[in-house]
Design an enzyme around this catalytic site. Structure first.
Site, short mmCIF file in Angstrom:
data_model
loop_
_atom_site.label_atom_id
_atom_site.label_comp_id
_atom_site.label_asym_id
_atom_site.label_seq_id
_atom_site.Cartn_x
_atom_site.Cartn_y
_atom_site.Cartn_z
N HIS A 214 -20.82 -0.35 -5.43
CA HIS A 214 -21.52 -0.49 -6.72
C HIS A 214 -21.98 0.84 -7.29
O HIS A 214 -22.26 0.95 -8.47
CB HIS A 214 -22.74 -1.41 -6.55
CG HIS A 214 -22.35 -2.85 -6.34
ND1 HIS A 214 -22.53 -3.81 -7.29
CD2 HIS A 214 -21.75 -3.46 -5.28
CE1 HIS A 214 -22.08 -4.97 -6.83
NE2 HIS A 214 -21.60 -4.78 -5.61
N ASP B 11 -24.69 7.06 -12.60
CA ASP B 11 -24.92 5.64 -12.36
C ASP B 11 -23.59 4.97 -12.11
O ASP B 11 -22.61 5.29 -12.79
CB ASP B 11 -25.58 5.01 -13.60
CG ASP B 11 -26.49 3.86 -13.26
OD1 ASP B 11 -26.33 3.29 -12.16
OD2 ASP B 11 -27.37 3.52 -14.07
O1 F6P Z 1 -26.94 -1.56 -7.60
C1 F6P Z 1 -27.27 -0.56 -6.71
C2 F6P Z 1 -28.30 -1.02 -5.72
O2 F6P Z 1 -28.44 -0.06 -4.77
C3 F6P Z 1 -28.01 -2.26 -4.98
O3 F6P Z 1 -27.14 -2.15 -3.93
C4 F6P Z 1 -29.38 -2.57 -4.54
O4 F6P Z 1 -29.51 -3.86 -4.10
C5 F6P Z 1 -30.19 -2.27 -5.78
O5 F6P Z 1 -29.58 -1.15 -6.31
C6 F6P Z 1 -31.68 -2.18 -5.59
O6 F6P Z 1 -32.05 -1.35 -4.55
P1 F6P Z 1 -32.77 -1.88 -3.24
O7 F6P Z 1 -31.91 -2.93 -2.63
O8 F6P Z 1 -32.91 -0.66 -2.41
O9 F6P Z 1 -34.07 -2.45 -3.67
#
Ligand code: F6P
Length: 494
Positions: free
Chosen positions: A168, A380
């Site tokens: 992602h 991003d």
């Molecule tokens: O979309 C990128 C991302 O890293 C996801 O994999 C992740 O779930 C999200 O942002 C939010 O971050 P976190 O899981 O560390 O809260």
């Protein structure tokens, strides 16, 4: 239809202790969850992931949180040390900054790598316990790049499963990737998947460049957008699959009576002003200080903007336990204070700052009410906020200022106003351009962006990925025929 097994670090909700035997359940934030959740809701399947707490997982609250999900949830537990070294550590202090080209933010602590492998092995065990031979195994994101290798190291019949992976976040160019102490081991692990999906052509290009440089002799065959790597007598397909949103759900939500009323109330609170929206998770990759500095510069150099524009900046708390995130919040707070202190009048405050997530109706009302979306990540993977903004502009009005380093720029570039987030003056000039843009031009641009976001939506994304994976290991492509339904999106945060 084969069962879909989604494997990601996060489940779509997080449990948190609120005292002895008291638990809260909150929707998880982030692009991954907001994209994958409607897909699983529509198709059914299994989601393997972590519910966000260290230690033992309380069964009662978990059952409560997953009762109406419409798919199976398999939780993976992490100890406190694993959470610190795998999640905060290797995932978010090494891979996250490095893959966003911010290598100076990395903490290459050697103890993190064994923890990363260990947790990935636990995910592999969870897959072995829950998957059947015909299942479509789809592993997501940078936390779990070692899972296929861990599965292949386990000599069971399951290691013949076709394994697919989607990243992602961006994949960095070689000069940055080369800083990673485990560069070879990580690429080797990624090449144990059968299909690797990236967000953009840029990411595919970077990945292939890294494979060529780090693993000389590896054969890469490319024809147009189709790439195949031959490695250890296997073929690995590589492609780009830009992630989308559940367009209909955003559009319908934005048209609802409740959202219409809320957006009218919001507009009425700022008479004679254009509203400009920034909405991000708290993250140093999102370019929030740069955005605030650009707004300050625009107010300084273009007095016509004063009392005529308000920047509404929403920052959703995230990873606050990591010191760098905490410090970063302090930087934003100080900049907002500086701008408001310098420019506010008795009837106008230039920055409206919310350090919290908005509920869905409120978020949609903000998308509808704001004349300009101002999204400036330093880098991003995609930036789904840009797409959500377009989907909610049912009046076909609204200008989008977007970082050229967001994955979404590849799809929206003719009509979004692209900016370099490191160039504060250019961003300030672009704010003014958006502010002065005629309604007719805004509509032409917005119409085209909406067409793109509607067409290349999240179901299109999932279908293209599943199709690419459909023939792996002799699968029948009929196995993934489309099934449309009325997917609803529950947790939406950028
Ligand atoms: O979309 C990128 C991302 O890293 C996801 O994999 C992740 O779930 C999200 O942002 C939010 O971050 P976190 O899981 O560390 O809260």
């Amino acid at each position: 239809m084969n069962r879909l097994i989604i494997v990601s670090n996060r489940l779509p909700f997080a449990l948190d202790s609120a005292g002895t035997d008291l638990w809260t359940v909150t929707p998880a934030v982030g692009g991954l969850v907001s994209a994958v959740e409607p897909v699983l809701r529509e198709r059914g399947g299994t989601w393997i992931g972590w519910p966000g707490i260290a230690g033992k997982i309380p069964q009662g609250p978990l059952a409560e949180a997953t009762r109406d999900a419409g798919y199976n949830v398999v939780p993976v537990a992490l100890s406190e040390t694993e959470r610190d070294e795998f999640y905060y550590g290797y995932s978010n202090e090494v891979i996250w900054p490095l893959f966003h080209d911010l290598q100076n933010f990395c903490n290459f602590e050697p103890a993190y790598w064994p923890a990363y492998k260990q947790v990935n092995e636990r995910y592999a065990d969870a897959i072995i316990r829950n998957a059947q031979p015909d299942d479509f195994i789809w592993v997501h994101d940078y936390h779990l790049m070692y899972v296929a290798q861990a599965l292949r190291e386990r000599s069971t019949s399951r290691n013949r499963l076709a394994l697919t992976f989607f990243l992602h976040i961006p994949f960095p160019p070689y000069d940055i990737f080369a800083k990673l102490p485990q560069q070879r081991r990580l690429l080797h692990a990624l090449l144990q998947f059968d299909l690797l999906g990236f967000q953009t052509r840029r990411d595919v290009r970077n990945f292939l460049q890294c494979v060529r440089r780090v693993m000389p002799g590896t054969k890469v065959l490319s024809r147009g957008d189709t790439h195949v790597i031959r490695f250890e007598k296997r073929k690995i397909r590589i492609g780009h699959f830009p992630i989308g949103i559940d367009f209909d759900s955003f559009e319908n939500g934005a048209k609802s009576e409740a959202v219409t009323q809320r957006s009218q109330r919001l507009r009425a609170s700022f008479p004679d002003c254009q509203l400009m929206l920034g909405s991000d998770r708290l993250d140093y990759s999102k370019g929030i200080p740069e955005r605030l500095r650009a707004f300050r510069d625009a107010l300084e150099r273009y007095p016509e903007m004063r009392s005529r524009v308000v920047l509404i900046q929403i920052v959703v708390p995230s990873r606050v336990e990591i010191p760098r995130y905490h410090e970063f919040k302090g930087r934003i707070d100080r900049l907002v204070g500086d701008i408001n202190g310098r420019f506010s009048t008795s009837t106008w405050v230039p920055v409206q700052y919310h350090f919290r997530g908005l509920d869905r109706e409120d978020l949609l009302a903000h998308y509808r009410a704001c004349d300009i979306a101002f999204l400036t990540p330093l880098k991003d993977g995609m930036n789904l906020v840009a797409k959500e903004y377009c989907a909610c502009r049912t009046d076909e009005d609204g200008a989008l200022i977007l970082s050229q380093f967001a994955g979404a720029a590849e799809q929206l570039k003719p009509d979004a106003l692209l900016v370099n987030p490191y160039d504060v003056e250019q961003m300030a000039d672009t704010i003014v351009k958006a502010f002065r843009m005629s309604p007719a031009e805004r509509t032409v641009r917005m119409k085209r962006m909406r067409r793109m976001v509607r067409k290349e939506n999240v179901f299109w994304w999932v279908d293209s990925f599943l199709k690419a994976g459909a023939t792996l290991g002799g699968r029948s492509s009929r196995a993934f025929e489309k099934r449309r339904g009325s997917a609803t999106l529950q947790s939406v945060k950028a």
